[in-house]
Each structure stands twice: as C-alpha cells, then as structure tokens.
Design an enzyme around this catalytic site. Structure first.
Site, short mmCIF file in Angstrom:
data_model
loop_
_atom_site.label_atom_id
_atom_site.label_comp_id
_atom_site.label_asym_id
_atom_site.label_seq_id
_atom_site.Cartn_x
_atom_site.Cartn_y
_atom_site.Cartn_z
N PRO A 2 0.73 -1.40 -0.48
CG PRO A 2 0.09 -1.02 2.24
CD PRO A 2 1.17 -1.38 1.28
CD GLU A 3 3.34 3.19 -4.38
OE1 GLU A 3 2.99 4.21 -4.21
OE2 GLU A 3 2.83 2.00 -5.41
CG HIS A 114 -0.42 -15.11 7.35
ND1 HIS A 114 0.92 -15.56 7.57
CD2 HIS A 114 -0.66 -16.11 6.17
CE1 HIS A 114 1.16 -16.81 6.95
NE2 HIS A 114 -0.07 -16.87 6.16
NE ARG A 133 6.95 -10.16 1.09
CZ ARG A 133 7.22 -9.96 0.16
NH1 ARG A 133 6.52 -9.06 -1.09
NH2 ARG A 133 8.25 -9.31 -0.28
NE ARG A 167 17.90 15.31 -0.70
CZ ARG A 167 18.75 14.69 -0.06
NH1 ARG A 167 19.17 13.95 0.16
NH2 ARG A 167 18.12 15.56 0.83
#
Length: 286
Positions: A2-3, A114, A133, A167
């Site tokens: 998820p972002e 899980h 995970r 950068r």
DNA sequence: ATACCGACCTGTCAGC
DNA sequence: TGCTGACAGGTCGGTA
C-alpha cells in the site's frame, strides 16, 4: 503494497466505520515481527480506549485514541491528582508494509491465516490486522507521532524543488525516500515520472525548473486520481471493507513491460533502480 | 553524509 | 505433479 492512496482509502474507510467505537479487548498473535512496541504495551494502551479518529500520515495509519467515558468518570472520581490519565490520549500507529490489511470484521467470521491482532469493539465488531509477509509494523505512542517528510499532497512547488536540489541520486530513488516526501511508493513514482516525461534514472539535481514544475503537478495528480479510484489492487490490497481498488487499470507504465506506451506506442521498458522494478517509456521520458 | 544491496517474510506464478 | 527461481505495493542496517 500500500502506498499513499491505498493507506488513505483504508484510513477513510476505517474512520467512517469505527470512529466513536470503543476497544473492548485485544488479542495479539505469537509472531512478534509486526510489533514495534511490546505486545503488553499495545494491549494495555488500546484496551478501554475510544477511537476518536482514524487518519493517515505518509504510509502510516494513525488511530487517535482517548480514554473512554467510563474510565474518565472512574478516575476523576477516585483521584483528582491523577488528572493526566483523564486525558488518556494515545495514538495507535499501523504501517501495512507490503501485504498488511487492517479491516473491520464480524466477530463470527473466519480468522484467516496470518491474523496478528484482533481488537474487539464495544459494538460487537472486530478490528483485525492481517499480514502474511509481516513487513507491517504496529506501535503505540503517547505523544504526537511524526513520520518525518512532507505530505506530497500538501508540498508547495518551492518546497518540492528544494527537496531535490543537489541530490545526485536518481529521481526515482528520491521520490521513494520517505524522509523527503512521505507516501510515494514504487507504483506512483513510476506513474508520476511517466506523466512528467522524466526518466527514472535522471539525477534529481539535473532536472530543470520546468521538469520539476511538471513532476510536482503530476505526483499530486496521480495520487488524487488513485485515491478517487480507491487505490491500486495488484494482488492482495483491499480497503477496510475488503473491497479492491480500481486504479490499476489506469496504470500507464507500472506492470506494463513490453506493452505499448499509451501515448506513443513504444514498448514500455523495465529496469531495476535501487532494487525496485522501474517502468518507463524510452521515447516519452527523457 | 550519501547510496547501493541484501535481509526481513510468505505467497504466487512461469518454466522446466 | 513438483521443483526452482524470480518477483511482489516497504523499510532497515551494513558496507562502500
């Protein structure tokens, strides 16, 4: 997994459904990986608290907690000197990692594999954290949580330019750096760069003012469109109601290696940058 | 300070 | 059918 758009969708869904509810009791599984705070501390902080608000900072879900009215009464009656407790405010922070899910379930429903935490709510429902995970993280805080970085939906163009000044790192890496912008992940970095016409390997510092203007605009646009679509579901992302997002069908480069660019028909290329799959159009992106 | 790289985990899918 | 390797939305710590 998820972002920002996925986390925003989950946080909004949870807020709508559980704000005002009270956490009755908490069960935590054996696997300790997902915990940043000790299990006992998480349990004692959550139990008895009322969920005031669920919101998002970067990719973190923030659950604002406050002492329940019952607790408040009891404490103020027993000890006037311990008024600090009366406030009883705390924050429960949930990071979903790659495969984490935070969802509202009916108490009788099957506890899937899980499942690492189950919070029983006064309403009878349950708030469950599931994460195969185990890259997700849970913690509790008594002070205001600050993940650092700037919200990509709030960053001004001046701030945005300053983030990348000097950068040498590839712009893709810089976009993924949560200490700079918080919330952009692999999918939305690739999608933003494609729309801005910038190659993911371009050194951040070499971008022109015009390109940074465009990128600033496109990061915002892509994230807003994705939130509108309920996020991207690639394999296992679902919102608080267990529903999938729809933004994946609007991806222009992510997961489209070898397929034609939707703008110029050139095959989309996939390379690895900073260990992450990166997708771009060699024709449209310079 | 800065920037790659593997490690942390489980699951799935393609290829043999 | 089953084995193997590559890959997956994220982040961290070690190493150069």
């Amino acid at each position: 997994m998820p972002e920002l758009p996925e986390v925003e969708t989950v946080a909004r869904g949870l807020h709508k459904r559980v704000a005002g509810d009270t956490i009755h009791s908490v069960w935590i599984g054996e696997k300790l990986q997902p915990l940043k705070s000790p299990a006992a501390q998480i349990v004692s902080t959550l139990e008895g608290k009322r969920i005031a608000r669920v919101h998002r900072a970067g990719k973190h879900i923030i659950v604002d907690l406050e002492g329940s009215s019952a607790t408040r009464k009891k404490i103020s009656r027993s000890r006037a000197g311990k008024r600090r407790m009366e406030d009883g405010k705390a924050q429960w922070i949930v990071h979903l990692g790659m495969t984490g899910q935070l969802m509202v379930s009916k108490p009788g429903s099957e506890v899937v594999r899980h499942t690492h935490l189950i919070a029983q709510l006064a309403s009878g429902r349950e708030l469950r954290f599931v994460d195969p995970r185990m890259f997700g993280k849970l913690s509790v805080h008594l002070d205001e949580f600050d993940p650092g970085g700037i919200e990509p939906l709030e960053v001004t163009e001046d701030q945005f330019r300053a983030l990348f000044r000097g950068r040498k790192t590839p712009i893709k890496s810089a976009l993924l750096n949560q200490k700079l912008l918080r919330g952009v992940g692999n999918i939305y970095a690739d999608e933003s760069l494609h729309r801005a016409g910038i190659r993911p390997r371009r050194q951040a510092a070499t971008l022109s003012r015009e390109q940074l203007h465009k990128l600033h605009e496109m990061v915002r646009k892509v994230l807003l469109e994705a939130i509108q679509a309920g996020g991207s579901s690639i394999s296992d992302y679902v919102n608080a109601d267990g529903e999938e997002g729809m933004f994946q069908i609007q991806h222009r480069v992510y997961g489209r290696e070898g397929e034609p660019c939707l703008r110029c028909r050139t095959p989309i290329r996939r390379v690895v940058i900073a260990g992450r799959s990166s997708h771009y159009c060699p024709q449209c992106q310079k």
